[in-house]
Motif scaffolding. Structure first.
Motif, short mmCIF file in Angstrom:
data_model
loop_
_atom_site.label_atom_id
_atom_site.label_comp_id
_atom_site.label_asym_id
_atom_site.label_seq_id
_atom_site.Cartn_x
_atom_site.Cartn_y
_atom_site.Cartn_z
N LEU A 577 -3.21 -1.09 -7.81
CA LEU A 577 -3.33 -1.54 -8.79
C LEU A 577 -2.09 -1.47 -9.76
N LEU A 578 -1.05 -1.25 -9.06
CA LEU A 578 0.12 -2.15 -9.42
C LEU A 578 0.57 -3.27 -8.97
N GLY A 579 -0.60 -4.22 -8.63
CA GLY A 579 -0.43 -5.54 -8.57
C GLY A 579 0.24 -6.61 -9.11
N ALA A 580 0.51 -6.67 -10.75
CA ALA A 580 0.76 -7.45 -11.36
C ALA A 580 1.95 -6.93 -11.61
N ALA A 581 2.23 -5.61 -11.85
CA ALA A 581 3.83 -4.90 -11.79
C ALA A 581 4.33 -5.55 -10.57
N ILE A 582 4.56 -5.26 -8.97
CA ILE A 582 5.06 -5.27 -7.96
C ILE A 582 5.44 -7.15 -7.93
N ASP A 583 4.68 -8.01 -8.73
CA ASP A 583 4.60 -9.65 -8.26
C ASP A 583 5.48 -9.80 -9.46
N ASP A 584 5.07 -9.06 -10.85
CA ASP A 584 5.99 -9.24 -12.09
C ASP A 584 7.51 -9.64 -11.29
N SER A 585 8.11 -7.78 -10.59
CA SER A 585 9.13 -7.37 -10.60
C SER A 585 9.69 -7.72 -9.45
N GLY A 586 9.23 -8.79 -8.05
CA GLY A 586 9.22 -9.30 -6.75
C GLY A 586 9.88 -8.39 -6.28
N SER A 587 9.58 -6.61 -6.09
CA SER A 587 9.35 -5.16 -5.60
C SER A 587 8.82 -5.58 -4.08
N VAL A 588 9.74 -4.79 -2.78
CA VAL A 588 9.32 -4.69 -2.47
C VAL A 588 8.62 -3.39 -2.12
N LEU A 604 -4.49 12.38 -5.95
CA LEU A 604 -3.49 11.55 -5.43
C LEU A 604 -3.22 10.27 -5.11
N VAL A 605 -4.43 9.61 -6.16
CA VAL A 605 -3.92 8.08 -6.40
C VAL A 605 -2.85 8.16 -7.73
N GLN A 606 -3.56 8.93 -8.13
CA GLN A 606 -2.53 8.99 -9.97
C GLN A 606 -1.00 9.85 -9.59
N LEU A 607 -1.50 10.44 -8.37
CA LEU A 607 0.29 11.24 -8.23
C LEU A 607 1.18 9.57 -7.65
N LEU A 608 0.70 9.14 -6.15
CA LEU A 608 1.01 8.86 -5.87
C LEU A 608 1.66 7.03 -6.90
N LEU A 609 0.54 6.28 -7.84
CA LEU A 609 0.81 5.62 -8.81
C LEU A 609 2.28 6.12 -9.73
N ASN A 610 2.09 7.37 -10.07
CA ASN A 610 3.19 8.19 -10.84
C ASN A 610 4.68 7.28 -10.43
N LEU A 611 5.01 7.29 -8.67
CA LEU A 611 5.88 8.45 -7.53
C LEU A 611 6.26 6.47 -7.78
N ILE A 612 5.40 5.87 -7.08
CA ILE A 612 5.77 4.21 -6.82
C ILE A 612 5.88 3.37 -8.02
N GLY A 613 5.54 3.81 -8.68
CA GLY A 613 4.91 2.69 -10.50
C GLY A 613 6.83 3.29 -11.22
N ASN A 614 7.15 4.31 -10.77
CA ASN A 614 8.54 4.67 -11.98
C ASN A 614 9.59 3.88 -10.45
N GLY A 615 9.19 3.90 -9.47
CA GLY A 615 10.27 3.41 -8.46
C GLY A 615 10.28 2.29 -8.39
#
Ligand code: ADP
Length: 716
Positions: A577-588, A604-615
């Motif tokens: 789900l975060l594929g684009a954001a990761i790619d855009d920012s070059g996140s590891v 649980l998807v929602q939970l981790l999506l918020n936490l990793i997304g905020n990171g």
């Protein structure tokens, strides 16, 4: 049967002690007295025997004197020439110088030839002591007769006879007649110590002279026992009773020459008089000593007892918890005890006061407590009922105390309540307080039932356990809780419906604004176009907000049954789900081993999506590095999402989990401020906790737990 312990008093013990100490001395004195008596008696016997011997010697000497005179006379030529007239006058001459009464000449036939007691020529009778005559004729030796009645004088007398020889033949017996009065005089002349009864006895045991009551006893015989003893031995001693009936100790000395004896009786009374005197003196002294010593001991005992008794009343006063002053009582040890008692009493009084204070405090606490406090005895009857209990049960203290507590339990539940009380007692641990709260149904005195929370604290009073109940009326709380639950549910429903219903008009507005921009851009000026863009942005944000709100409301309003979820798969979905954001920012993004948990997969998807997304989001220009890991703690899994972002000030660590709480503007970081609130809801819905550890510019680590419900709890 139990033996009663002997109780003695100080006084009687002291008196006994003194008596026991004196007793050996008294016994010793008695022994010495007895010994002295024995010694005196032996001395007396020795002394008396010496007197008897001396007296015997005197008697023997008298007889020997008579014998000598007769012997001389028997050699007279007148006798050989048978000139009896001349012989009589010679004999008369002899008599004048001699103590004998008269002299008699007897021929071998027993005929008296001359008798100085009669004028010469007068007819004389025959001698009547033929036995003596025969002894003299036969033995040719002098002889002293026993006491007998003479034929001429017709009265008791003694003959001292010597043989008269004609050649070698005894032809006559020349006799000197000795009257017993002579011996009596001798005996009286000999001064025997007072009280002694002295007698002179002849061979046959007849009394010849006696120093007392002579007239009555002369001629009487001494006892056969004495006669026998005197026949056996020359000197001796025996106890007997005198002629006068006096018990005497008899000492005798017998003459070997004549067979006569001197007997001296010592009245036993004389012997023992001293002893009795000494003994009575001793008894008197001992009695005096004993009474005075025991009396003194009794008096001294009294002096000890009085202070001890004084201490008794002091001790009794201490019993009432008073501090007492103990006066000096004059005995060092007692004073020591007194001082100790005084100290103990002041300590006790202080302790007592403290106790009273603490009890008053405790009572104050108990009475002012808002919870009902009830104490029961072993039978379950009420012994303490505080003010809150009075109010709670609507029952006065007087009516409650002494009655069974189960009157405040609905009848149908009483058996269960009793069982519950019992288990509480068995399971409780007084040393740990033993309090455990239970919700139960109670009943007011008017029969109204209501819910209470009962706790059973265990209180140890000394060695016994006090059953205490603390009851809290939770009627209002239950009502509020129910109302709250209801209102929460309503609110969730409202939020859900509102956000859901808002979506359609929002979407329409968005569509209209897009059409406006696309179709009429040419006819609009720049100002209008800018307004349209801003409207379009606002609509997007509002849409995002509505979505977020919806997901927030959904967490509790649409609960789904929990299933086993592979968290790794959840993380994979999130990465996608975060594929684009990761790619855009070059996140590891690194992911550790993930366990399997019981939960709602979507949440649980929602939970981790918020936490990793905020990171990834809160990184301010640096390349985001996000680490997702999980580890096992006691009975739960701990998940961590750590980033290297901007970090959060400690002040905001709690706040960030609240709805709409944001730390940044939309321009800095876009968002709605709902993400972490959703996270907290999801975690709590799963029975876990969530928190953050972070500092500004040092990255943030968000951690949450999910209970491990799997039977086998092994590390991932
Ligand atoms: P938002 O939609 O604003 O991200 P969140 O509820 O997710 O709402 O976050 C609330 C606030 O917490 C954010 O505005 C941000 O200031 C702060 N925050 C959340 N995650 C992080 C993070 N990983 N690093 C720094 N700050 C964070």
């Amino acid at each position: 049967m139990l033996k009663a312990k002997r109780v003695t008093s100080i006084r009687s013990s002291l008196a006994w002690l003194v008596a026991v100490c004196l007793l050996p001395a008294i016994v010793m004195a008695a022994v010495l007295l007895t010994y002295d008596y024995q010694r005196q008696r032996a001395e007396l016997v020795r002394d008396t025997l010496a007197h008897a011997r001396a007296m015997m010697y005197l008697v023997d000497r008298e007889f020997a004197g008579a014998e000598m005179s007769l012997r001389t006379l028997s050699t007279s030529p007148s006798l050989a020439g048978r000139d009896f007239a001349a012989f009589q006058s010679q004999s008369m001459d002899v008599l004048r110088k001699h103590y004998a009464n008269n002299i008699v000449l007897i021929d071998a036939t027993g005929q008296q030839l001359i008798n100085t007691a009669r004028p010469y020529g007068q007819a004389l009778p025959k001698a009547n002591n033929m036995a003596q005559l025969e002894r003299v004729l036969k033995s040719g030796r002098p002889d002293v007769s026993d006491l007998f009645i003479g034929p001429v004088l017709k009265r008791p007398l003694i003959n001292v006879a010597v043989p008269v020889y004609s050649g070698s033949v005894v032809t006559h017996s020349l006799v000197a007649v000795v009257l017993p009065e002579h011996l009596q005089k001798m005996l009286e002349g000999y001064r025997f110590p007072e009280e002694r009864i002295a007698i002179i006895v002849d061979r046959s045991g007849a009394i010849v002279a006696r120093n007392r009551d002579a007239e009555r006893h002369i001629g009487e015989r001494v006892s056969a026992q004495l006669t026998q003893r005197m026949g056996e031995t020359e000197e001796g001693l025996l106890e007997s009773v005198s002629r006068d009936g006096i018990p005497v100790l008899t000492v005798f000395a017998r003459s070997a020459a004549t067979g006569w004896g001197v007997v001296v009786g010592i009245p036993i009374a004389v012997l023992t008089a001293d002893l009795w005197r000494s003994l009575s003196l001793l008894v008197g002294l001992a009695a005096l000593l004993l009474t005075s010593s025991v009396g003194l001991a009794w008096f001294m005992g009294g002096r000890v007892v009085r202070p001890v008794r004084a201490l008794r009343s002091v001790a009794l006063e201490i019993g009432y918890g008073k501090a007492v002053a103990v006066p000096e009582l004059g005995i060092r040890e007692v004073d020591e005890v007194g001082r100790a008692l005084a100290q103990a009493s002041s300590r006790l009084a202080a302790a007592n006061e403290a106790l009273i204070d603490s009890e008053a405090r405790m009572r104050g606490i108990v009475e002012s407590a808002t919870d009902a406090i009830v104490i029961l005895d072993d039978s379950g009857n009420i012994v303490l009922f505080n003010f809150a209990a009075v109010t709670m049960f609507g029952c006065s203290r007087e009516q409650a105390i002494g009655t069974p507590f189960n009157r405040f339990i609905p009848e149908r539940l009483r058996a269960d309540f009793a069982a519950q009380l019992l288990t509480q007692r068995e399971e409780s641990h007084p040393e740990q307080g033993g309090a455990s709260a239970e919700v139960a149904l109670a009943m007011r005195s008017n029969g109204e039932e209501f819910q209470v929370e009962i706790s059973f604290p265990q209180v140890l009073a000394g060695t016994s356990e006090v059953r205490t109940l603390i009851l809290r009326d939770i009627t209002a709380r239950v009502r509020i809780q129910k109302a709250l639950e209801r209102s929460n549910l309503d609110l969730q429903q409202f939020a859900f419906v509102a956000s859901h219903d808002l979506k359609t008009p929002l979407r329409s507005i968005g569509g209209f604004v897009q059409i406006l921009e696309r179709n009429h851009a040419a006819s609009l000026d720049d100002k209008a176009l800018a307004l349209i863009r801003r409207t379009s942005d606002a609509v997007r944000r509002l849409e995002q907000l509505t979505d977020d709100l919806l997901s927030y409301a959904r967490v509790s309003s649409h609960p789904k049954p929990f299933i086993l979820v592979q968290v790794r798969e959840v993380v994979n979905d999130v990465m996608q789900l975060l594929g684009a954001a990761i790619d855009d920012s070059g996140s590891v993004v690194t992911v550790g081993d993930m366990p399997e948990v019981l939960g709602d997969r979507t949440q649980l998807v929602q939970l981790l999506l918020n936490l990793i997304g905020n990171g990834i989001k809160y990184c301010q220009g640096r390349t985001p590095v996000v680490r997702v890991s999980a580890h096992r703690a006691e009975r739960e899994w701990v998940f961590c999402v750590a980033d290297n972002g901007i970090g959060i000030d400690a002040r905001h660590h709690e706040k960030v989990f609240e709805v709409f709480k944001r730390l940044h503007t939309q321009q800095e970081y876009p968002g709605t401020g709902i993400g972490l609130a959703v996270c907290r809801r999801v975690v709590e819905h799963h029975g876990g906790r969530i928190w953050v550890e972070s500092a500004p510019d040092e990255g943030s680590t968000f951690s949450f737990t999910i209970p491990d419900t799997s039977a086998e709890s092994s590390s991932p």
